[in-house]
Design an enzyme around this catalytic site. Sequence first.
Site, PDB file in Angstrom:
ATOM      1  N   SER A   1       0.600  -1.305  -0.167  1.00  9.37           N
ATOM      2  CA  SER A   1      -0.009   0.082  -0.028  1.00  9.37           C
ATOM      3  C   SER A   1       0.843   1.296  -0.005  1.00  9.37           C
ATOM      4  O   SER A   1       0.347   2.369  -0.286  1.00  9.37           O
ATOM      5  CB  SER A   1      -0.879  -0.044   1.162  1.00  9.37           C
ATOM      6  OG  SER A   1      -0.427  -0.192   2.433  1.00  9.37           O
TER       7      SER A   1
ATOM      8  N   HIS B   1      -5.677  -3.486  -2.293  1.00 12.59           N
ATOM      9  CA  HIS B   1      -5.643  -2.475  -3.525  1.00 12.59           C
ATOM     10  C   HIS B   1      -5.476  -3.105  -5.149  1.00 12.59           C
ATOM     11  O   HIS B   1      -5.384  -2.350  -5.922  1.00 12.59           O
ATOM     12  CB  HIS B   1      -4.088  -1.583  -3.335  1.00 12.59           C
ATOM     13  CG  HIS B   1      -4.227  -0.596  -2.113  1.00 12.59           C
ATOM     14  ND1 HIS B   1      -4.937   0.486  -2.281  1.00 12.59           N
ATOM     15  CD2 HIS B   1      -3.665  -0.796  -0.888  1.00 12.59           C
ATOM     16  CE1 HIS B   1      -4.833   0.977  -1.167  1.00 12.59           C
ATOM     17  NE2 HIS B   1      -4.213   0.383  -0.394  1.00 12.59           N
TER      18      HIS B   1
ATOM     19  N   LYS C   1     -12.362   0.472  -0.877  1.00 12.96           N
ATOM     20  CA  LYS C   1     -11.389   1.230  -1.868  1.00 12.96           C
ATOM     21  C   LYS C   1     -12.080   1.038  -3.421  1.00 12.96           C
ATOM     22  O   LYS C   1     -12.975   1.775  -3.712  1.00 12.96           O
ATOM     23  CB  LYS C   1      -9.987   0.546  -1.880  1.00 12.96           C
ATOM     24  CG  LYS C   1      -9.360   0.860  -0.466  1.00 12.96           C
ATOM     25  CD  LYS C   1      -8.276   0.058  -0.012  1.00 12.96           C
ATOM     26  CE  LYS C   1      -7.797   0.637   1.410  1.00 12.96           C
ATOM     27  NZ  LYS C   1      -7.092  -0.340   2.094  1.00 12.96           N
TER      28      LYS C   1
HETATM   29  C1  PLP Z   1      -6.990  -0.582   3.602  1.00 14.28           C
HETATM   30  C2  PLP Z   1      -6.285  -1.875   3.677  1.00 14.28           C
HETATM   31  C3  PLP Z   1      -6.804  -2.879   4.921  1.00 14.28           C
HETATM   32  C4  PLP Z   1      -7.855  -2.522   5.787  1.00 14.28           C
HETATM   33  O1  PLP Z   1      -9.071  -2.460   5.102  1.00 14.28           O
HETATM   34  P1  PLP Z   1     -10.414  -1.657   5.604  1.00 14.28           P
HETATM   35  O2  PLP Z   1     -11.490  -2.141   5.093  1.00 14.28           O
HETATM   36  O3  PLP Z   1      -9.823  -0.266   5.414  1.00 14.28           O
HETATM   37  O4  PLP Z   1     -10.164  -1.741   7.347  1.00 14.28           O
HETATM   38  C5  PLP Z   1      -6.123  -4.047   4.995  1.00 14.28           C
HETATM   39  N1  PLP Z   1      -5.060  -4.146   4.166  1.00 14.28           N
HETATM   40  C6  PLP Z   1      -4.638  -3.585   3.270  1.00 14.28           C
HETATM   41  C7  PLP Z   1      -3.491  -4.004   2.282  1.00 14.28           C
HETATM   42  C8  PLP Z   1      -5.028  -2.279   3.005  1.00 14.28           C
HETATM   43  O5  PLP Z   1      -4.383  -1.292   2.278  1.00 14.28           O
END
Ligand code: PLP
Length: 327
Positions: free
Chosen positions: A121, A149, A181
């Site tokens: 990320s 992502h 996302k």
């Molecule tokens: C954003 C993210 C999460 C957490 O997901 P949420 O739904 O925002 O709690 C977990 N793992 C990765 C790699 C992320 O980028």
Amino acid sequence: VDAACAGARRWGVGSGASHLVSGHQTPHEALEQKLAAFTGFARALLFSTGYMANLGIVPALVGRGDAVFADKLNHASLIDAVQLSRADSQRYAHGDLAALERLLAASGARRKLILTDAVFSMDGDLAPLPGLLALAERFDAWLVVDDAHGFGVLGPQGRGSLAHFGLPAAERIIYMGTLGKAAGAAGAFVAAHESVVEWLLQRARTYIFTTGASPLIASALCASLEMIERGDARRTHLRQLSTQLRDGLAGTRWQLLPSPTAIQPVIIGDNFEALRVADALYERGLWVPAIRPPTVAKGSARLRVSLSAAHTAAQVGQLVDALKELA
Ligand SMILES: *Cc1c(COP(=O)(O)O)cnc(C)c1O
């Protein structure tokens, strides 16, 4: 928005209870079936957030005396999940298959779990998923892939990072995707072999001991999935924006990481310089967060450019011009 409104009118705003009691409603069930079909796995299970999904999955699968092998740049939710599981934890250098192989070969644990982000990320690069799966098969380990992502963005029809690499929905993969996302709402899911999902349903505490996700969100997500599936034009546009940014910044003194995804970090190095550049961009109407240690390694403060299919080529051009001027 229309699907959310229709879902709220038909099913209500709240689910009213946990899934195993009476909170599992028709839209949740429909969404789980669509997610399973979309990712190619036998079954899927919905969680309220990605953070909760990871905290649920890992302790459900491993415990004291088991071994977890984790990429050093994994997301905080995976790191916390390992702590919660009490399994023996070993971290391998980022993306280093040879290092992981040595750790697996030396492990005498009965149950082994490899944990990785699919798209990292803060760097935007991809985990070597084919190599990780091969090692999991060779050393009889499970592979948990966090595709927060990649889901909706990578692979044909946005089916995610496994599809990007042409990998099958293998029995030892536990695939996790988030829905806040690219899917544009909130929540997460795990897709895996039928018996693994049944096990998680019975054992994952962050699934069992929490009120079910809102049925209006589940209704909205059913519509999101259809948009994702039909969204190849948006994904092509997104890739063009990445190329435009990379070509535009080639030759400036700031380094771009080799990222093939929508996350395009511009490495500035110094913390204060990164903040100054972010502020200067903000004054020009461009919001690009500066990411500093301890989120990233010392001396690698960066601007984390997150491109979206909703951006235009003119906007990316504006960003390139502003960065060149500031450099
Ligand atoms: C954003 C993210 C999460 C957490 O997901 P949420 O739904 O925002 O709690 C977990 N793992 C990765 C790699 C992320 O980028």
